[in-house]
Scaffold this active site. Structure first.
Site, short mmCIF file in Angstrom:
data_model
loop_
_atom_site.label_atom_id
_atom_site.label_comp_id
_atom_site.label_asym_id
_atom_site.label_seq_id
_atom_site.Cartn_x
_atom_site.Cartn_y
_atom_site.Cartn_z
N TYR A 112 1.16 -1.33 -0.42
CA TYR A 112 -0.01 -0.05 -0.75
C TYR A 112 0.46 1.60 0.17
O TYR A 112 0.38 2.20 -0.70
CB TYR A 112 -0.92 0.22 1.84
CG TYR A 112 -2.15 1.07 1.14
CD1 TYR A 112 -3.06 0.75 -0.22
CD2 TYR A 112 -1.75 2.10 2.14
CE1 TYR A 112 -3.96 2.03 0.59
CE2 TYR A 112 -2.48 3.34 2.21
CZ TYR A 112 -3.40 3.34 1.55
OH TYR A 112 -4.72 3.92 1.89
N LYS B 222 0.88 4.05 -2.94
CA LYS B 222 0.30 5.34 -2.77
C LYS B 222 1.33 6.69 -2.61
O LYS B 222 1.66 7.91 -3.16
CB LYS B 222 -0.13 5.53 -0.60
CG LYS B 222 -1.36 4.58 -0.85
CD LYS B 222 -2.34 5.24 -2.09
CE LYS B 222 -3.96 4.87 -1.04
NZ LYS B 222 -5.26 5.55 -2.12
#
Ligand SMILES: NC(=O)c1ccc[n+]([C@@H]2O[C@H](COP(=O)([O-])OP(=O)(O)OC[C@H]3O[C@@H](n4cnc5c(N)ncnc54)[C@H](O)[C@@H]3O)[C@@H](O)[C@H]2O)c1
Length: 253
Positions: free
Chosen positions: A154, A158
């Protein structure tokens, strides 16, 4: 564009959470909104909220990581609402685990939804923005882009979205298109509720613990993020591009 013409906005992951709040907010600002999510029926609540308030919206089912589904979804938006010139790449998933336990498929899923999905959606929508000589792209990054235990997939996605955003700003600026990223801190949604459940905490207790680490002494709400996205998508924000705005109740480094 004549002043009577409505701009068309696309919000991915709009069935709930930050995406739903953003769709409602953009509609309140006069945009016609296409609410895209995995399951078209799941978008019904968001669409009904918008139409009940006198706005215009449609529900579209699509997996943003699938090229054919993205192309079909954008074609439907063009046919039913008109050419989109605002895009909010918000769809997201978590597959948290420590690196040594993270499966390749959990890595791929997260990278595919966030990065591939934002790439496919932006590619499909940008030609309409170029034709219009106007566009606003907002990508959802995260405070996890700065690094977060259990989120190798993640945080990479991001952080990747921040580079993607800056490159869009550079390539598309001459067509009247801006691209910015909003990077939320802790926002109370199903996503953070699922994290609380995963670590064996009640959501209220989890939020209270998070709030002790946040300077404004509360966790964020979806509207806090919708508000920042509304600014970036506004008509007046044409000179703000390639920026990453952390919306986290305090500074992050
Ligand atoms: N909640 C937070 O604290 C937080 C913090 C930082 C960043 N974010 C980011 O904000 C965005 C929204 O988060 P949220 O908290 O509202 O999450 P959420 O889980 O409540 O909602 C995400 C939505 O995206 C949809 N979605 C997932 N995969 C999809 C796909 N392949 N195609 C289409 N739709 C898909 C889901 O069905 C869901 O409706 C995400 O990108 C998330 O990473 C959230």
């Amino acid at each position: 564009m004549s002043t009577t013409e409505q701009r068309v906005a696309v919000v991915t992951g709009g069935a709930r959470g930050i995406g739903a709040a953003t769709a409602v907010r953009l509609a309140a600002e006069g945009r016609a909104v296409a609410v895209i999510d995995l399951d078209e029926a799941a978008c019904k609540d968001t669409v009904e909220k918008i139409t009940a308030a006198g706005g215009k919206a449609i529900a579209v089912g699509a997996d943003v990581s699938d090229e054919a589904q993205v192309e079909a979804a954008v074609a439907r938006v063009v046919a039913e609402l008109g050419a989109p010139t605002i895009l909010v790449n918000n769809a997201g998933v978590l597959r948290d685990n420590l690196l040594f336990k993270m499966s390749v498929s959990d890595w791929d899923t997260v990278l595919n939804v966030h990065l591939r999905g934002s790439f496919l959606m932006t590619k499909a929508v940008q030609k309409h923005m170029v034709d219009a000589g106007f566009g606003r792209v907002v990508n959802l990054s995260s405070s996890s882009a700065l690094g977060n235990r259990g989120q190798a997939n993640y945080s990479a996605a991001k952080a990747g979205l921040q580079g993607f955003t800056k490159t869009l700003a550079i390539e598309l600026g001459k067509f009247g298109i801006t691209a910015n990223a909003v990077a939320p801190g802790f926002i109370a949604t199903d996503m953070t509720a699922a994290t609380a459940a995963r670590v064996g905490m009640g959501f209220e207790e989890f939020k209270a613990a998070a709030a002790t680490q946040i300077p404004v002494a509360r966790v964020g709400e979806p509207d806090d993020i919708a508000n920042a996205i509304a600014f970036f998508t506004g008509e007046a924000a044409g000179f703000v591009s390639g920026q990453v705005l952390y919306v986290a109740g305090g500074p992050l480094d």
